[in-house]
Design a protein around this motif. Structure first.
Motif, PDB file in Angstrom:
ATOM      1  N   PRO A 454     -13.883  -4.379 -11.701  1.00 49.37           N
ATOM      2  CA  PRO A 454     -12.915  -5.439 -11.381  1.00 49.37           C
ATOM      3  C   PRO A 454     -13.239  -6.717 -12.140  1.00 49.37           C
ATOM      4  N   LYS A 474     -17.463  -7.790   1.700  1.00 53.93           N
ATOM      5  CA  LYS A 474     -16.423  -7.355   0.786  1.00 53.93           C
ATOM      6  C   LYS A 474     -16.980  -6.293  -0.151  1.00 53.93           C
ATOM      7  N   THR A 475     -16.311  -5.152  -0.191  1.00 56.37           N
ATOM      8  CA  THR A 475     -16.760  -4.041  -1.024  1.00 56.37           C
ATOM      9  C   THR A 475     -16.142  -4.130  -2.404  1.00 56.37           C
ATOM     10  N   GLN A 476     -16.960  -4.020  -3.392  1.00 57.69           N
ATOM     11  CA  GLN A 476     -16.477  -4.040  -4.768  1.00 57.69           C
ATOM     12  C   GLN A 476     -15.906  -2.664  -5.105  1.00 57.69           C
ATOM     13  N   LYS A 477     -14.686  -2.611  -5.529  1.00 56.95           N
ATOM     14  CA  LYS A 477     -14.030  -1.343  -5.830  1.00 56.95           C
ATOM     15  C   LYS A 477     -14.322  -0.959  -7.277  1.00 56.95           C
ATOM     16  N   LEU A 478     -15.052   0.112  -7.417  1.00 60.65           N
ATOM     17  CA  LEU A 478     -15.432   0.598  -8.736  1.00 60.65           C
ATOM     18  C   LEU A 478     -14.903   2.017  -8.919  1.00 60.65           C
ATOM     19  N   ASN A 479     -14.626   2.354 -10.148  1.00 64.61           N
ATOM     20  CA  ASN A 479     -14.094   3.681 -10.432  1.00 64.61           C
ATOM     21  C   ASN A 479     -14.867   4.296 -11.592  1.00 64.61           C
ATOM     22  N   LEU A 536     -22.462   0.991  -7.655  1.00 69.69           N
ATOM     23  CA  LEU A 536     -21.752   2.220  -7.319  1.00 69.69           C
ATOM     24  C   LEU A 536     -22.717   3.294  -6.816  1.00 69.69           C
ATOM     25  N   GLN A 539     -23.696   2.411  -3.256  1.00 68.57           N
ATOM     26  CA  GLN A 539     -22.600   2.707  -2.329  1.00 68.57           C
ATOM     27  C   GLN A 539     -22.489   4.195  -2.064  1.00 68.57           C
ATOM     28  N   SER A 540     -22.657   4.999  -3.094  1.00 66.03           N
ATOM     29  CA  SER A 540     -22.560   6.453  -2.927  1.00 66.03           C
ATOM     30  C   SER A 540     -23.683   6.982  -2.044  1.00 66.03           C
ATOM     31  N   LYS A 544     -21.167   7.330   1.056  1.00 69.95           N
ATOM     32  CA  LYS A 544     -20.611   8.676   0.876  1.00 69.95           C
ATOM     33  C   LYS A 544     -21.565   9.773   1.318  1.00 69.95           C
ATOM     34  N   SER A 578     -22.184  -5.624   0.668  1.00 73.84           N
ATOM     35  CA  SER A 578     -21.322  -4.848   1.560  1.00 73.84           C
ATOM     36  C   SER A 578     -22.085  -3.760   2.304  1.00 73.84           C
TER      37      SER A 578
END
Length: 700
Positions: A454, A474-479, A536, A539-540, A544, A578
């Protein structure tokens, strides 16, 4: 103040600031001491191989054993060479005219999870230098072949890189060889790894040679000089006699190795590798294996005499399993020498991968491939474990080696499916992956071009205004689609979600501390930087894969190396704002328990304790309600003593910042007052100095 991430890698200790686990010879016992310990049946207790400030972890050989290191502070250690052991306790010695020795075959196996049959109860002893020796040693049979034996010897060394926050772990496991069979076991590391040792007993000042036909023959008492001269004799029986004499005596007497060197025995033995006689090839390889054990000059001499070429040529053509074991054990021992790593990677690694590693995992049932003994695979992975802790170009070469990484992952997953996570070769494989994950984003940038970031910066990287910045959820949206690829290949495996799950599964099921440390080290390396990729990965792991449940309990491990790596990993992940609420509830109880139990004698754990202070400060501010439940007089008293103890160079400053921070939060301050504590315990000259220094550093 937010701690920097720690990166770890398994491998041999290097001069750089990276954390690697290396093989070490410095605290290795002498051959005589090893024999005495076996005779007395001394029982040893087992224990199990990042850089500081930021939390990366260490990796292989190590170590192994020797291995790699994270950015979280890890003290570098060296892996042991493996030796071929001679032991009167395992051999039956008889006198023939007072001039001969008799050899009796023994088979002994021992593993930490007691899944291998063991004829000799010898527990591994975790030494202060991070090296863990242990296991049983096989004896030579009359034919000069060795019976299968497995023993474990691990040494772990972690190298810490404060600049990168990554650790590497190196392991070197080298066993001395007897005329029968010897095994190699690293950065740990090894750091560690398990080693097999062949034992032989000889009568005083006498020796007995094994004939080419495998029969025993007594010979006159000879000197070492005569034994070396026999190597160049035209008669094969004399050559066997000389090689056997050298092989056995280089195990019990370290000084013999230097004498053989000065007498010119090494080039003569290398010439015997080119012989057409299989027994002579095997005995010469075993003698060389012992000669280079814990002897750096002899390792270099083997290379100077074009020994590597002779070793690889013989390994390429021989079908004799015992000879393969000796040759791969010899390569494992050689791999601990930093000077030889580039050459071994360019010349030996392709052969070992193509002829052993890949076939062992993908063509085991094929009639077109010759049988590969498990011990040979173990020795080869031990060698590769040491090589993986070399420099950047060497790591790049190993990552690009066709099917190497695929084979290592396949072996680990296969053993997991079989319910054998503590298999000794699993440890080697995980340590290699740990080391190859070191500085992965920097050294393999082409693999991360698809990572979508982002425009806004992550909140966790904007905490420079104050040590008491408000929490952010707030979670940073990464792809990053490549991370979830269904059929990863090569380097893809190093960051694929399936690999993260594999590491976490091992953390949940393995009892082998070197394997646990390597898994934490790989995860530490992947979460070490401040880049979106590390965010990322964190977060995983937590969101996840629900990995905190198998990581948090390791924070209280009695193994300093494992505890440090786990603490570094948690420290890295705590930088992601986050994730802090989730982490606080699962991590703070164990972190507070660690800090409450600090003693003056724990100076060597200075960096781990400092990281624990930083983690608690970060998570306590993010979740004050959970933080308040952790605070008690025992914790505060321990932190107060720590903050004024000048022996703890890093931890005392972190403890002072934590105390200052506690009183600075109104909610927590009220809890402290209710427990009868006053301001002077938290706000004083010691804590003020620490806080001001941290504030200046945080503002940079």
């Amino acid at each position: 103040m937010t701690a920097e991430p720690i990166r770890s890698a398994l491998g041999s200790v290097s001069i750089e600031d990276t954390s690697l686990v290396l093989p070490s010879d410095k605290k290795q016992r002498t051959g005589q001491q090893r024999v005495l310990e076996q005779v007395k049946s001394i029982k040893r207790s087992k224990s199990k191989m990042v850089k500081n400030d930021s939390i990366p972890s260490p990796t292989t050989p190590a170590s192994a054993a020797e291995y790699s290191e994270p950015k979280f502070q890890f003290s570098p250690t060296h892996l042991n060479d493996t030796l071929f052991k001679l032991s009167s306790s395992n051999m039956t010695s008889s006198r023939m005219n007072g001039r001969s020795l008799s050899l009796r075959n023994t088979m002994r196996r021992q593993t930490q999870n007691s899944q291998w049959e063991s004829q000799m109860n010898s527990n591994a002893h975790f030494q202060s230098n991070g090296m863990r020796p242990g296991g049983s040693d096989p004896a030579l049979n009359k034919a000069g072949g060795t019976l299968t034996q497995q023993s474990k010897m691990r040494s772990f060394t972690v190298r810490y890189n404060r600049v990168t926050g990554q650790s590497m772990r190196l392991q070197e496991n080298n066993l001395p060889a007897s005329t029968s069979q010897s095994q190699v076991a690293s950065i740990k590391p090894s750091l560690s790894q398990s080693q097999t040792i062949t034992k032989v007993t000889t009568t005083k000042n006498k020796s007995e040679a094994l004939g080419a036909s495998g029969t025993e023959g007594s010979i006159p008492n000879i000197t070492l000089q005569e034994a070396v001269e026999y190597l160049s004799h035209s008669d094969i029986s004399h050559q066997l006699c000389g090689a056997s004499f050298i092989q056995h005596h280089t195990f019990t007497e370290d000084k013999v190795k230097q004498e053989v060197y000065h007498l010119g025995g090494i080039p003569a033995l290398i010439q015997l590798l080119k012989s057409d006689n299989p027994q002579l090839q095997q005995t010469a390889a075993a003698a060389l294996r012992n000669l280079v054990f814990k002897d750096h000059n002899n390792k270099l001499e083997v290379d100077n005499c074009e020994g590597l070429e002779a070793i690889l040529t013989l390994l390429r053509i021989t079908n004799v399993i015992e000879t393969q074991k000796q040759l791969t054990g010899l390569l494992w021992n050689l791999s601990s020498a930093d000077e030889l790593k580039p050459k071994l990677i360019s010349k030996a690694m392709p052969l070992l991968t193509e002829s052993v590693v890949v076939p062992y995992n993908f063509y085991a049932d094929s009639n077109t491939n010759k049988h590969i003994d498990p011990e040979v695979f173990y020795n080869v992975t031990g060698c590769l474990r040491n090589l993986s802790c070399a420099g950047e170009q060497e790591r790049i070469s190993m990552r690009s080696c066709p099917r190497l990484i695929d084979s290592l992952v396949t072996y680990i997953r296969t053993q997991m499916e079989r319910g054998d996570p503590d298999d000794k070769s699993v440890e080697n494989c995980v340590c290699i992956l740990h080391n190859l994950s070191y500085q992965l984003e920097k050294e393999a940038p082409n693999h991360f071009q698809q990572l979508s970031v982002p425009d806004e910066k992550p909140n966790e990287n904007n905490n420079k205004k104050s040590l008491f910045s408000p929490k952010s959820t707030k979670t940073q949206k990464l792809n990053f689609p490549a991370m979830e690829k269904e059929e990863p290949e090569g380097v893809d495996w190093l960051y694929n979600q399936k690999s993260l799950q594999m590491y976490l599964s091992l953390l949940g099921f393995s009892q082998e501390e070197a394997t646990l440390e390597a898994c934490c080290g790989a995860l530490q390396n992947l979460t070490a930087s401040k880049s979106p990729l590390s965010t990322l990965m964190s977060q995983s792991i937590i969101q996840k894969l629900q990995g905190l449940s198998v990581i948090s309990h390791l924070l209280k491990s009695g193994n300093p190396g494992l505890q440090k790596t786990a603490m570094s990993l948690v420290g890295n992940m705590s930088r992601v704002s986050s994730l802090r609420d989730t982490m606080a509830k699962q991590v703070l109880p164990n972190v507070s328990a660690v800090l409450s139990a600090v003693k003056p004698s724990m100076v060597e754990s200075d960096s781990s304790i400092a990281t624990a202070c930083r983690v608690m400060n970060t998570l306590m501010l993010a979740d004050p309600d959970t933080g308040k439940k952790m605070i008690n007089t025992n914790l505060v008293d321990s932190l107060s003593l720590l903050s004024s103890n000048m022996l703890f160079e890093t931890a005392r400053k972190a403890a002072g910042v934590l105390l200052w921070s506690m009183w600075g939060q109104k909610d927590i301050q009220n809890v402290l007052k209710k427990q009868g504590m006053n301001k002077d315990m938290f706000i004083n000259a010691v804590t003020a100095t620490a806080y001001q220094a941290a504030t200046r550093m945080n503002g940079r």
